[in-house]
Design a protein around this motif. Structure first.
Motif, PDB file in Angstrom:
ATOM      1  N   GLU A   1       5.475  -2.935   2.137  1.00  0.00           N
ATOM      2  CA  GLU A   1       5.019  -2.322   1.050  1.00  0.00           C
ATOM      3  C   GLU A   1       3.474  -2.979   0.622  1.00  0.00           C
TER       4      GLU A   1
ATOM      5  N   GLU B   1      -5.154   0.680   4.672  1.00  0.00           N
ATOM      6  CA  GLU B   1      -5.583   1.795   3.605  1.00  0.00           C
ATOM      7  C   GLU B   1      -5.152   3.142   4.107  1.00  0.00           C
TER       8      GLU B   1
ATOM      9  N   GLY C   1      -1.346   3.693   3.768  1.00  0.00           N
ATOM     10  CA  GLY C   1      -1.228   3.861   2.715  1.00  0.00           C
ATOM     11  C   GLY C   1      -0.423   2.639   1.993  1.00  0.00           C
ATOM     12  N   ARG C   2      -0.689   1.460   2.254  1.00  0.00           N
ATOM     13  CA  ARG C   2       0.011   0.142   1.798  1.00  0.00           C
ATOM     14  C   ARG C   2      -1.086  -0.283   0.843  1.00  0.00           C
ATOM     15  N   ALA C   3      -0.242  -0.877  -0.297  1.00  0.00           N
ATOM     16  CA  ALA C   3      -0.985  -1.575  -1.494  1.00  0.00           C
ATOM     17  C   ALA C   3      -1.599  -3.025  -0.735  1.00  0.00           C
TER      18      ALA C   3
ATOM     19  N   HIS D   1       1.723  -3.876  -6.067  1.00  0.00           N
ATOM     20  CA  HIS D   1       2.992  -3.340  -5.926  1.00  0.00           C
ATOM     21  C   HIS D   1       3.513  -2.218  -7.206  1.00  0.00           C
TER      22      HIS D   1
ATOM     23  N   TRP E   1       1.056   0.701  -6.890  1.00  0.00           N
ATOM     24  CA  TRP E   1       1.693   1.530  -5.853  1.00  0.00           C
ATOM     25  C   TRP E   1       2.834   2.429  -6.014  1.00  0.00           C
ATOM     26  N   ASN E   2       3.651   1.954  -7.050  1.00  0.00           N
ATOM     27  CA  ASN E   2       4.871   2.760  -7.468  1.00  0.00           C
ATOM     28  C   ASN E   2       4.554   3.624  -8.730  1.00  0.00           C
TER      29      ASN E   2
ATOM     30  N   THR F   1       5.091   8.850  -4.858  1.00  0.00           N
ATOM     31  CA  THR F   1       4.636   7.641  -5.041  1.00  0.00           C
ATOM     32  C   THR F   1       4.615   6.763  -3.895  1.00  0.00           C
ATOM     33  N   ARG F   2       4.131   5.328  -3.566  1.00  0.00           N
ATOM     34  CA  ARG F   2       4.441   4.752  -2.567  1.00  0.00           C
ATOM     35  C   ARG F   2       3.534   5.201  -1.413  1.00  0.00           C
ATOM     36  N   PRO F   3       2.205   5.416  -1.452  1.00  0.00           N
ATOM     37  CA  PRO F   3       1.398   5.433  -2.293  1.00  0.00           C
ATOM     38  C   PRO F   3       1.088   6.728  -3.513  1.00  0.00           C
TER      39      PRO F   3
ATOM     40  N   THR G   1      -5.549   0.817  -5.061  1.00  0.00           N
ATOM     41  CA  THR G   1      -4.125   1.421  -4.258  1.00  0.00           C
ATOM     42  C   THR G   1      -4.544   2.663  -3.597  1.00  0.00           C
TER      43      THR G   1
END
Length: 484
Positions: free
Chosen positions: A281, A305, A308-310, A369, A372-373, A412-414, A448
């Motif tokens: 994550e 990136e 799609g990760r924080a 995080h 990201w959410n 979300t996420r991302p 993010t």
């Protein structure tokens, strides 16, 4: 939970047996001896028996501070932690002098020891099995970890040991709670809770200090460290509670340039690390303060990136830096210039050796995080879109006016957004970047990854080309027209 440590000389099949017991290919396996270096834990099952199994490095005769000596001390520590040890020998090679030395060491430990002769399928392993009785460790279990033979005999030998261990009341209370399976395919050994563990992967070039950093975070020398580059080979997952937050940390192998990776084993290690990046994550990209932002660091950041990760960037070995203010200003300038796609991502200076900056690192991870959410109400998004359109209307390529009607967040996420508009294929990339940067600034989402999708919505009259329907017989009769 009953814990079993698998020990033995290098290349006797310990990792293959570990994978067989956990039912997944978690540990790297290769014909080259000494592949495993760190301790890897997994949730194992044999029939109705459930227990924790630990894969260890191959026992070496070295006792100094060399890499082999440090690996041996880590393996002996695993034996001390476990409830029992499974001593594995190679049935085809028979008992070697090293096997006799290690059998004597295990006997003196005082823990229950099971003796297994691996690669015992066929006649080639019969002589080695008979030799194994001379080690004085009791009955020998003939196994073939690769083909799954002998698992019933191993279960029969483990059953009395597992049943003899007193039950933990907390484990019994949690027995009915479903254990979440980790996204990497490994069954989570974290105690089941309502809140899922925060998954963090530490990545970077070799010798950046990733394993040392993780040892500092968990407060235990759990991972093998040293001055040699490329010590870590497997992606090791560790569960612990970091400041009250359930956390799952992944230590990954150092990633070099693809052109320099020639050995099959290193390819497997890097592939395992990339797999951890895809399912974590938050990605902590660890840099060396002496050589930050090399080409490989930029590639790793770009990969995080794209997945799609924080992202959090940590600069290690800060305790060795003398001109800290000047160096920090230079690092921030390089970060913004070389990684514009991660503009605003946290940049933290740490020292994995002394523990400096660990609180700042945790705060940056939790903040990344949370961003990201993040979910934004549709009403707020559409008010924002109206302001962006008034400030800078979209262009009219080929004389076609682009109308942007509304925006909504779809995931979300991302964070992912969809803008309904006319002629989405004609919207320039620069205008999409304008909207993404506006979202990042106005809704406080620095660093993010943001996904923006444009979808078409036609302006045409839906009834323009449709023929007028013929009136029904009843309508014709009422209107005085003669029916057909």
């Amino acid at each position: 939970m009953f814990t079993l440590a698998i020990v033995g000389r290098p290349n006797v099949g310990k990792s293959t047996l570990f994978n067989r017991l956990v039912g997944k290919r978690l540990a790297l396996v290769d014909d080259q001896p000494g592949v495993t270096r760190d301790l890897r834990e997994g949730a194992a099952r044999l029939g109705d028996l459930k227990f924790t199994v630990i894969d260890t490095a191959g026992l070496e005769e070295a006792t100094d501070d060399s890499l082999q000596g440090r690996m041996r001390r880590l393996t002996e520590r695993a034996v001390d932690m476990a409830d029992a040890a499974l001593f594995v020998i190679d049935a085809r090679m028979g008992v070697t002098p090293s096997d006799q030395i290690f059998a004597d060491i295990l006997r003196r430990k005082g823990h229950p020891v099971l003796l297994a002769a691996n690669k015992a399928e066929g006649r080639a392993g019969e002589a080695g099995m008979f030799e194994a009785y001379g080690l004085g460790l009791g009955d020998v279990i003939g196994l073939s970890a690769e083909h799954g033979e002998g698992m019933a005999d191993l279960a029969a030998a483990l059953r009395p040991l597992i049943e003899a261990k007193p039950e933990d009341p907390e484990e019994e209370a949690e027995a009915d709670v479903e254990i979440d399976e980790d996204d990497l395919g490994e069954e989570a050994d974290w105690a089941p809770t309502v809140r899922r563990p925060l998954k963090i992967a530490v990545v970077g070039r070799p010798n950046a200090g990733k394993s040392t950093l993780i040892n500092q975070i968990i407060g235990d020398d759990r991972l093998l460290t040293g001055p040699e580059a490329g010590i870590t080979r497997d992606s090791i997952a560790l569960n612990f509670e970091w400041g009250g937050v359930p956390t799952r940390l992944f230590d990954t192998a150092g990633m070099r340039k693809r052109a320099k990776i020639t050995e099959k084993l290193e390819k497997l290690s890097v592939s395992d690390g990339l797999r951890a990046v895809k399912f974590a994550e938050v990605i902590v990209i660890l840099l060396d303060t002496d050589i930050p932002f090399e080409q490989q660091d930029l590639r790793i950041a770009d990969l995080a990136e794209r997945e799609g990760r924080a992202v959090v960037v940590a600069v290690n070995k800060w305790d060795l830096e003398e001109n800290r203010q000047e160096k920090l200003a230079m690092l921030k300038e390089q970060f913004e210039r070389l990684l514009p796609q991660l503009r605003g991502a946290p940049l933290v200076t740490v020292s994995a050796k002394t523990g400096r900056g660990m609180d700042r690192l945790q705060e940056a991870i939790l903040r990344a995080h949370a961003t990201w959410n993040r979910r934004i109400p549709t009403a707020a998004l559409n008010r924002w879109l109206m302001g962006m359109l008034e400030q800078h209307p979209p262009p009219a390529p080929q004389g076609k006016r682009i109308k942007m009607r509304y925006i909504t967040q779809v995931k979300t996420r991302p964070p992912g957004f969809v803008v309904m508009c006319s002629h989405p294929d004609l919207v320039p990339e620069s205008y999409s970047r304008y909207l993404v940067n506006g979202l990042r600034v106005d809704f406080d989402m620095p660093g993010t990854p943001i996904r923006l999708h444009l979808r078409g919505q036609s302006d045409a009259n839906p009834y323009k080309n449709k023929k007028r329907a013929e009136p029904s017989r009843l309508r014709k009769h009422l209107s005085g027209r003669k029916p057909d």
